[in-house]
Design a protein around this motif. Structure first.
Motif, mmCIF file in Angstrom:
data_model
loop_
_atom_site.group_PDB
_atom_site.id
_atom_site.type_symbol
_atom_site.label_atom_id
_atom_site.label_comp_id
_atom_site.label_asym_id
_atom_site.label_seq_id
_atom_site.Cartn_x
_atom_site.Cartn_y
_atom_site.Cartn_z
ATOM 1 N N ARG A 77 -19.923 1.234 -39.605
ATOM 2 C CA ARG A 77 -19.020 0.741 -40.639
ATOM 3 C C ARG A 77 -19.163 1.640 -41.847
ATOM 4 N N ARG A 78 -18.060 2.226 -42.250
ATOM 5 C CA ARG A 78 -18.077 3.193 -43.339
ATOM 6 C C ARG A 78 -18.692 2.574 -44.601
ATOM 7 N N GLY A 79 -19.693 3.264 -45.127
ATOM 8 C CA GLY A 79 -20.343 2.833 -46.349
ATOM 9 C C GLY A 79 -21.341 1.710 -46.168
ATOM 10 N N SER A 80 -21.507 1.238 -44.923
ATOM 11 C CA SER A 80 -22.414 0.114 -44.684
ATOM 12 C C SER A 80 -23.538 0.457 -43.732
ATOM 13 N N GLY A 81 -23.262 1.249 -42.690
ATOM 14 C CA GLY A 81 -24.316 1.640 -41.762
ATOM 15 C C GLY A 81 -23.960 1.357 -40.328
ATOM 16 N N PHE A 82 -25.013 1.179 -39.497
ATOM 17 C CA PHE A 82 -24.855 0.989 -38.057
ATOM 18 C C PHE A 82 -25.267 -0.440 -37.679
ATOM 19 N N TYR A 83 -24.510 -1.008 -36.721
ATOM 20 C CA TYR A 83 -24.761 -2.386 -36.296
ATOM 21 C C TYR A 83 -24.752 -2.472 -34.769
ATOM 22 N N VAL A 84 -25.524 -3.405 -34.230
ATOM 23 C CA VAL A 84 -25.483 -3.657 -32.793
ATOM 24 C C VAL A 84 -24.104 -4.224 -32.458
ATOM 25 N N ALA A 85 -23.459 -3.584 -31.476
ATOM 26 C CA ALA A 85 -22.057 -3.920 -31.210
ATOM 27 C C ALA A 85 -21.880 -4.892 -30.061
ATOM 28 N N ARG A 86 -22.826 -4.885 -29.113
ATOM 29 C CA ARG A 86 -22.693 -5.816 -27.995
ATOM 30 C C ARG A 86 -24.069 -6.115 -27.417
ATOM 31 N N SER A 87 -24.147 -7.145 -26.580
ATOM 32 C CA SER A 87 -25.435 -7.644 -26.145
ATOM 33 C C SER A 87 -25.909 -7.077 -24.822
ATOM 34 N N GLU A 88 -25.098 -6.287 -24.150
ATOM 35 C CA GLU A 88 -25.532 -5.668 -22.909
ATOM 36 C C GLU A 88 -24.699 -4.429 -22.666
ATOM 37 N N VAL A 89 -25.143 -3.609 -21.734
ATOM 38 C CA VAL A 89 -24.469 -2.338 -21.502
ATOM 39 C C VAL A 89 -23.082 -2.549 -20.902
ATOM 40 N N ALA A 418 -7.744 2.848 -39.006
ATOM 41 C CA ALA A 418 -9.077 2.956 -38.434
ATOM 42 C C ALA A 418 -9.096 2.343 -37.035
ATOM 43 N N PRO A 419 -9.877 2.917 -36.121
ATOM 44 C CA PRO A 419 -10.000 2.320 -34.784
ATOM 45 C C PRO A 419 -10.567 0.909 -34.872
ATOM 46 N N GLY A 420 -10.098 0.031 -34.019
ATOM 47 C CA GLY A 420 -10.588 -1.343 -33.988
ATOM 48 C C GLY A 420 -10.568 -1.874 -32.577
ATOM 49 N N ALA A 421 -10.884 -3.128 -32.429
ATOM 50 C CA ALA A 421 -10.943 -3.730 -31.102
ATOM 51 C C ALA A 421 -9.580 -3.753 -30.426
ATOM 52 N N SER A 422 -8.508 -3.840 -31.223
ATOM 53 C CA SER A 422 -7.170 -3.925 -30.645
ATOM 54 C C SER A 422 -6.540 -2.565 -30.372
ATOM 55 N N GLY A 442 -9.057 11.346 -29.742
ATOM 56 C CA GLY A 442 -9.872 12.053 -30.728
ATOM 57 C C GLY A 442 -11.355 11.969 -30.439
ATOM 58 N N GLU A 443 -11.800 10.893 -29.778
ATOM 59 C CA GLU A 443 -13.210 10.737 -29.440
ATOM 60 C C GLU A 443 -13.727 11.886 -28.576
ATOM 61 N N PHE A 444 -12.839 12.511 -27.790
ATOM 62 C CA PHE A 444 -13.235 13.642 -26.957
ATOM 63 C C PHE A 444 -13.707 14.831 -27.794
ATOM 64 N N PHE A 445 -13.197 14.941 -29.004
ATOM 65 C CA PHE A 445 -13.363 16.175 -29.765
ATOM 66 C C PHE A 445 -14.277 16.038 -30.976
ATOM 67 N N SER A 446 -14.776 14.847 -31.230
ATOM 68 C CA SER A 446 -15.537 14.598 -32.449
ATOM 69 C C SER A 446 -16.965 14.183 -32.141
ATOM 70 N N LEU A 447 -17.883 14.588 -33.015
ATOM 71 C CA LEU A 447 -19.273 14.170 -32.880
ATOM 72 C C LEU A 447 -19.446 12.702 -33.226
ATOM 73 N N ARG A 448 -18.654 12.227 -34.165
ATOM 74 C CA ARG A 448 -18.716 10.829 -34.569
ATOM 75 C C ARG A 448 -17.390 10.138 -34.255
ATOM 76 N N GLU A 449 -17.415 8.819 -34.314
ATOM 77 C CA GLU A 449 -16.180 8.082 -34.078
ATOM 78 C C GLU A 449 -15.137 8.484 -35.113
ATOM 79 N N PRO A 450 -13.941 8.883 -34.679
ATOM 80 C CA PRO A 450 -12.902 9.295 -35.630
ATOM 81 C C PRO A 450 -12.565 8.170 -36.601
ATOM 82 N N SER A 451 -12.168 8.550 -37.802
ATOM 83 C CA SER A 451 -11.825 7.546 -38.816
ATOM 84 C C SER A 451 -10.421 6.994 -38.613
#
Length: 476
Positions: A77-89, A418-422, A442-451
């Motif tokens: 999350r921009r300006g907030s950091g990294f969060y656990v996104a789901r509970s299993e692989v 911004a990319p989202g669940a939908s 864009g995810e193919f070409f970027s080191l981080r998730e595209p904005s």
């Protein structure tokens, strides 16, 4: 300090264990997520905090978080950091209307490069066979198959077919920079050249600068060699040189890969001024520049050339014939200094012996034939018209180009959201595949998730594709 960060456990990292520190960190956090000791929504420590707690470098943490983002275990999350996104692989099911096909986005790569899929290849990196000039190529292959019987013994010249290398040396010396045939080594395409360069000049843990966005296979290849890819932003006006200077000072990179002309995926070219500053920074911080120059023949004359400016002193130039001839021929090249050539050749012979003389003979017959130059000129004209039509079609779907291409086959465009669940690139690519369309998100070409949500389009296939326009309208 965030309460979660204060309670963060120290991981059991074994530096004597096989595998990289990144692999250990990713495995440990994946296990914690699956055991529910890290629950969905848990805020991860900052990169700096994690590094301090576990006694690793911030670059190791950055790559670990990037891997976990790719796996979908973390979100940023921009300006907030990294969060656990789901509970299993295994991801939770999505609503039926948005459900992806069983094909994961990583599994799209073979289709995007092989050409065996029946899907419309609007995200692919090759041109329609009829655009290349099939007669010229087929004639060249027939000539190549008439190889003298005595050439069927042994593996061929270690550097590659001498006649092709001499032809290339003559052409490059006349048009760009002085180079001898013994300074040119033929490879199985440009990616093979990148692999040989990484094997020769880097070791695990070295920092390698790459463009962001940039060539997707290259980013994976850098990581495969255990190196740390650090992205330098590239956009409409070229590289972020201030960012490059900061990263070079902080990371002491071993080398940098750069598309000087007709950048993949943006289609832009560096200005002469930027090229000069790039060379100055490479000199100041003592790193090699690998010039990915495979689109040169599709560009206008007079575009910047790092190899020409540097004279192959610090620059290693990689070329290929896959964009003006059929990519199935798999012939690329490395041009470098006399001092570096022997070591690159040693690594080539150690890892794969020689390259295919039959393929190299076919390329020589094709590029030395009289129709070749006119075929390339026709190709440039076709692409120019196709790019304009592609941009018009994409604008009809509400998409705007990330940059105005200066030539070549690619147009990258998307929506300013911004990319989202939908809606995100991975989800859209899976839905497109189910509809018979190959997209490159864009995810193919970027080191981080595209904005934002964007894709790379091949103008040769996207310019006149009603199915693509209709599909993009559904995403809106």
């Amino acid at each position: 300090m965030d309460q979660n960060e204060a309670l963060w456990p120290v991981l059991e990292i074994d530096r004597g264990k096989r595998g990289s520190l990144v692999d250990q960190i990713v495995a440990a956090i994946s296990d914690m997520v699956n055991r529910r000791s890290l629950r969905v929504g848990t805020k991860m420590p900052s990169v700096r905090r994690f590094a301090k707690c576990n006694g690793v470098s911030t670059f190791t943490v950055v790559e670990s978080y990037d891997r976990l983002l790719t796996l979908g275990l973390l979100s940023s999350r921009r300006g907030s950091g990294f969060y656990v996104a789901r509970s299993e692989v295994t991801a939770a099911p999505m609503p039926v209307a948005l459900q992806a096909t069983p094909v994961a986005i990583d599994a799209l790569a073979p289709d995007l490069y092989s050409g065996v899929s029946d899907a419309l290849p609007v995200g692919a990196g090759w041109l329609p066979p009829e655009w290349y000039g099939e007669t010229t190529i087929l004639d060249a292959v027939r000539h190549a198959m008439k190889i003298p019987a005595n050439r069927l013994r042994g593996y061929g010249h270690p550097l590659g077919f001498p006649t092709l290398r001499q032809h290339m040396a003559t052409s490059l010396s006349a048009e760009l920079f002085q180079v001898g045939a013994d300074q040119i080594m033929l490879t199985n395409g440009a990616t093979h050249a990148f692999d040989l360069i990484l094997r020769t000049l880097t070791k695990p843990g070295d920092t390698v600068l790459v463009e962001d966005p940039g060539y997707s296979n290259l980013i994976s290849l850098v990581r495969h060699h255990g190196c740390i890819p650090v992205g330098i932003a590239r956009g409409e006006h070229g590289l972020d040189m201030d960012m490059l200077a900061r990263q070079a000072a902080a990371t002491q990179p071993k080398l940098m890969f750069v598309n000087t002309v007709l950048h993949n995926p943006l289609g832009t070219s560096l200005s002469q001024a930027q090229a000069h500053r790039l060379l100055a920074l490479a000199e100041q911080f003592d790193f090699w520049l690998v010039e990915d120059d495979i689109y040169r023949e599709l560009a206008a004359r007079g575009e910047a050339s790092l190899a020409a400016m540097d004279g192959l002193r610090r620059v290693i130039r990689v070329g290929s014939f896959s964009k003006t001839l059929s990519p199935v021929l798999r012939v690329g090249s490395i041009s470098c200094s006399n001092s570096l050539a022997p070591e690159l050749l040693r690594v080539k012979m150690l890892t794969g012996l020689t390259t295919s003389e039959i393929n190299e003979r076919a390329v020589y017959h094709a590029i030395s034939a009289r129709p070749y130059r006119k075929m390339v000129e026709r190709l440039v004209d076709q692409l120019s018209s196709a790019r304009e039509r592609t941009i018009e079609r994409l604008e009809e779907a509400g998409m705007m180009p990330l940059a105005r291409p200066r030539g070549g086959m690619f147009v990258s465009a998307g929506w300013a959201q911004a990319p989202g669940a939908s809606l995100n690139g991975k989800l859209a690519a899976d839905r497109a595949l189910a509809a018979g369309i190959l997209l490159s998100p864009g995810e193919f070409f970027s080191l981080r998730e595209p904005s934002t949500v964007w894709f790379r389009f091949n103008a040769a296939y996207a310019a006149d594709a009603p199915a693509l326009t209709a599909f993009l309208q559904t995403l809106r």
